[in-house]
Enzyme design. Structure first.
Site, PDB file in Angstrom:
ATOM      1  CB  ALA A  64     -21.403  -5.054 -89.356  1.00 21.82           C
ATOM      2  CB  THR A  66     -21.210  -9.263 -86.484  1.00 23.65           C
ATOM      3  OG1 THR A  66     -20.219 -10.146 -87.038  1.00 23.65           O
ATOM      4  CG2 THR A  66     -21.806  -8.418 -87.582  1.00 23.65           C
ATOM      5  CE1 TYR A 103     -29.635  -5.307 -95.351  1.00 24.44           C
ATOM      6  CE2 TYR A 103     -27.371  -4.768 -95.949  1.00 24.44           C
ATOM      7  CZ  TYR A 103     -28.655  -5.134 -96.306  1.00 24.44           C
ATOM      8  OH  TYR A 103     -28.961  -5.317 -97.622  1.00 24.44           O
ATOM      9  CB  THR A 105     -28.780  -5.032 -84.595  1.00 25.31           C
ATOM     10  OG1 THR A 105     -29.160  -5.912 -83.542  1.00 25.31           O
ATOM     11  CG2 THR A 105     -27.959  -3.902 -83.991  1.00 25.31           C
ATOM     12  CE1 TYR A 129     -23.084  -5.837 -84.032  1.00 27.87           C
ATOM     13  CE2 TYR A 129     -25.100  -6.303 -82.808  1.00 27.87           C
ATOM     14  CZ  TYR A 129     -24.418  -6.229 -84.004  1.00 27.87           C
ATOM     15  OH  TYR A 129     -25.067  -6.547 -85.185  1.00 27.87           O
ATOM     16  CE  LYS A 133     -24.991  -2.780 -87.099  1.00 28.69           C
ATOM     17  NZ  LYS A 133     -24.325  -2.936 -88.434  1.00 28.69           N
TER      18      LYS A 133
HETATM   19  P1  NDP Z   1     -21.338 -11.407 -90.621  1.00 29.84           P
HETATM   20  O1  NDP Z   1     -20.552 -11.357 -89.355  1.00 29.84           O
HETATM   21  O2  NDP Z   1     -21.694 -12.703 -91.235  1.00 29.84           O
HETATM   22  O3  NDP Z   1     -20.600 -10.551 -91.735  1.00 29.84           O
HETATM   23  C1  NDP Z   1     -19.979  -9.349 -91.461  1.00 29.84           C
HETATM   24  C2  NDP Z   1     -18.936  -9.151 -92.527  1.00 29.84           C
HETATM   25  O4  NDP Z   1     -18.254  -7.930 -92.235  1.00 29.84           O
HETATM   26  C3  NDP Z   1     -17.882 -10.264 -92.548  1.00 29.84           C
HETATM   27  O5  NDP Z   1     -17.655 -10.654 -93.883  1.00 29.84           O
HETATM   28  C4  NDP Z   1     -16.652  -9.588 -91.972  1.00 29.84           C
HETATM   29  O6  NDP Z   1     -15.451 -10.040 -92.517  1.00 29.84           O
HETATM   30  C5  NDP Z   1     -16.886  -8.161 -92.420  1.00 29.84           C
HETATM   31  N1  NDP Z   1     -16.065  -7.228 -91.669  1.00 29.84           N
HETATM   32  C6  NDP Z   1     -15.797  -7.189 -90.355  1.00 29.84           C
HETATM   33  N2  NDP Z   1     -14.943  -6.185 -90.087  1.00 29.84           N
HETATM   34  C7  NDP Z   1     -14.671  -5.597 -91.263  1.00 29.84           C
HETATM   35  C8  NDP Z   1     -13.855  -4.512 -91.664  1.00 29.84           C
HETATM   36  N3  NDP Z   1     -13.101  -3.827 -90.798  1.00 29.84           N
HETATM   37  N4  NDP Z   1     -13.833  -4.172 -92.961  1.00 29.84           N
HETATM   38  C9  NDP Z   1     -14.546  -4.862 -93.883  1.00 29.84           C
HETATM   39  N5  NDP Z   1     -15.325  -5.903 -93.576  1.00 29.84           N
HETATM   40  C10 NDP Z   1     -15.387  -6.250 -92.275  1.00 29.84           C
HETATM   41  O7  NDP Z   1     -22.633 -10.532 -90.350  1.00 29.84           O
HETATM   42  P2  NDP Z   1     -24.098 -10.666 -90.957  1.00 29.84           P
HETATM   43  O8  NDP Z   1     -24.052 -10.882 -92.414  1.00 29.84           O
HETATM   44  O9  NDP Z   1     -24.871 -11.610 -90.114  1.00 29.84           O
HETATM   45  O10 NDP Z   1     -24.633  -9.197 -90.642  1.00 29.84           O
HETATM   46  C11 NDP Z   1     -25.009  -8.288 -91.663  1.00 29.84           C
HETATM   47  C12 NDP Z   1     -25.584  -7.048 -90.993  1.00 29.84           C
HETATM   48  O11 NDP Z   1     -26.712  -7.394 -90.206  1.00 29.84           O
HETATM   49  C13 NDP Z   1     -24.612  -6.335 -90.050  1.00 29.84           C
HETATM   50  O12 NDP Z   1     -24.788  -4.942 -90.187  1.00 29.84           O
HETATM   51  C14 NDP Z   1     -25.063  -6.772 -88.666  1.00 29.84           C
HETATM   52  O13 NDP Z   1     -24.743  -5.795 -87.700  1.00 29.84           O
HETATM   53  C15 NDP Z   1     -26.550  -6.895 -88.889  1.00 29.84           C
HETATM   54  N6  NDP Z   1     -27.222  -7.821 -87.981  1.00 29.84           N
HETATM   55  C16 NDP Z   1     -26.765  -9.121 -87.834  1.00 29.84           C
HETATM   56  C17 NDP Z   1     -27.397  -9.981 -86.962  1.00 29.84           C
HETATM   57  C18 NDP Z   1     -26.935 -11.399 -86.776  1.00 29.84           C
HETATM   58  O14 NDP Z   1     -27.582 -12.135 -86.041  1.00 29.84           O
HETATM   59  N7  NDP Z   1     -25.863 -11.837 -87.438  1.00 29.84           N
HETATM   60  C19 NDP Z   1     -28.572  -9.543 -86.178  1.00 29.84           C
HETATM   61  C20 NDP Z   1     -28.969  -8.193 -86.429  1.00 29.84           C
HETATM   62  C21 NDP Z   1     -28.314  -7.382 -87.294  1.00 29.84           C
HETATM   63  P3  NDP Z   1     -14.578 -11.122 -91.729  1.00 29.84           P
HETATM   64  O15 NDP Z   1     -15.344 -12.399 -91.807  1.00 29.84           O
HETATM   65  O16 NDP Z   1     -13.304 -11.114 -92.510  1.00 29.84           O
HETATM   66  O17 NDP Z   1     -14.433 -10.615 -90.330  1.00 29.84           O
END
Ligand code: NDP
Length: 297
Positions: A64, A66, A103, A105, A129, A133
């Site tokens: 995502a 994020t 996932y 939010t 954001y 989502k």
């Molecule tokens: P992270 O930011 O830790 O991980 C997101 C991942 O997505 C990263 O590995 C990132 O890679 C990758 N990514 C970003 N852009 C792309 C792209 N264009 N193509 C492929 N991969 C991409 O997020 P979380 O694990 O914390 O979040 C997981 C889910 O939970 C998401 O759907 C998020 O919206 C949701 N969520 C998260 C919250 C939070 O507090 N973190 C709260 C509520 C919901 P890279 O590192 O290379 O950018």
């Protein structure tokens, strides 16, 4: 059974690499291409042909955009990754009759009030954001594919950066910390999300009628300020030498950011617990475990 995991190196993706493994043959991708398979969600055509080649039974999307504040200026990219790419995943899942696990939010909600949000409550994101989502969720619903959408909040992982680690770092050098006290939610471990995902997928595979949106967060509620206070107290009780002597509560308006944050991030998780016979631990349980790992205690 074949499982395609996207976003394998994010907080949740990292834990899913572990938890999904016993469920079936796992093909895990990040945004880099491997063996001609593409997990970069900004390349819609390549992602589509990757799914067509792999033909998974389950797609788990942990990737995502994020960066909440940056999404205010990089809105197009945020929507491309969080909505347009999700449309592709959902359409391809529908063609394959595969499950799409995704996932979302609490930021799909306005943040008004103090009652935990239900899945059926009206949405109303206050930032780009959240809007992106929400558009992703809507694309999944419109596609007709079998899906589980887990809306979660305040995610942390032991790996990488998180709020607790930032507080510990600052507390080593500063005697005073100012932390927001009027945003309320539940810190939720990426490990808990990954474990719940596997249990829910196993059951949903037998009961397709479970397809839908679910709120998934640790039990209880806390402000960022009380969360920081807990982290610092835990560290001190475990022998950490910290410079901090005061943790002051501040209001969100005293800490302006490009993206507005919802004040009420509480999620009502009853539907998830009832449908999947799950217990969600208190937020302190996972946070304390993560702190022990971080502090090496
Ligand atoms: P992270 O930011 O830790 O991980 C997101 C991942 O997505 C990263 O590995 C990132 O890679 C990758 N990514 C970003 N852009 C792309 C792209 N264009 N193509 C492929 N991969 C991409 O997020 P979380 O694990 O914390 O979040 C997981 C889910 O939970 C998401 O759907 C998020 O919206 C949701 N969520 C998260 C919250 C939070 O507090 N973190 C709260 C509520 C919901 P890279 O590192 O290379 O950018």
């Amino acid at each position: 059974m074949k499982i395609l995991l996207l976003g394998k190196n994010g907080q949740v993706g990292w834990e899913l690499q572990r938890s999904l493994e016993p469920l079936g043959q796992l093909i895990a991708l990040d945004r880099q291409s491997v063996d001609g398979l593409c997990g970069d969600l900004s390349d819609l055509a390549a992602v589509r042909s990757t799914i067509q080649r792999v033909r998974p039974d389950v797609i788990v999307n942990a990737a995502a955009y994020t960066a909440v504040d940056r999404a205010e200026s990089e809105t197009e990219l945020a929507f491309a990754v969080n909505a347009e790419a999700i449309q592709v995943l959902a359409d391809e899942a529908a063609v394959l009759n595969a499950w799409l696990i995704h996932y979302s939010t609490d930021y799909v909600f306005s943040g008004a009030g103090s009652v935990p949000w239900l899945e059926t409550d009206a949405v109303g994101p206050v930032n780009q954001y959240g809007a992106s989502k929400l558009a992703g969720e809507q694309a999944i619903a419109a596609s007709g594919c079998k899906h589980l959408i887990f809306r979660t909040s305040w995610v942390y992982g032991a790996r990488g950066n998180n709020f607790a680690k930032t507080m510990l770092r600052l507390a080593k050098d500063r005697d005073t910390l100012n932390v927001i006290a009027d945003q309320i939610g539940a810190p939720t471990g990426a490990d808990l999300i990954a474990d719940v995902t596997v249990l829910a997928v196993r059951q949903a595979l037998q009961q397709p009628e479970l397809s839908g949106v679910y709120h998934l967060a640790a039990n209880g509620e806390v402000s960022w300020h009380a969360y920081a206070t807990h982290v610092i107290a835990f560290a001190q009780e475990n022998g950490e030498q910290l410079a901090v002597t005061a943790i002051n509560p501040i209001d969100t308006i005293a800490y302006p950011t490009p993206a507005q944050r919802p004040l009420n991030s509480r999620l009502n998780t009853q539907k998830l617990r009832d449908n999947f016979y799950l217990h969600l631990p208190d937020w302190r349980s996972g946070v304390n475990r993560m702190l022990r790992e971080v502090l090496n205690k």
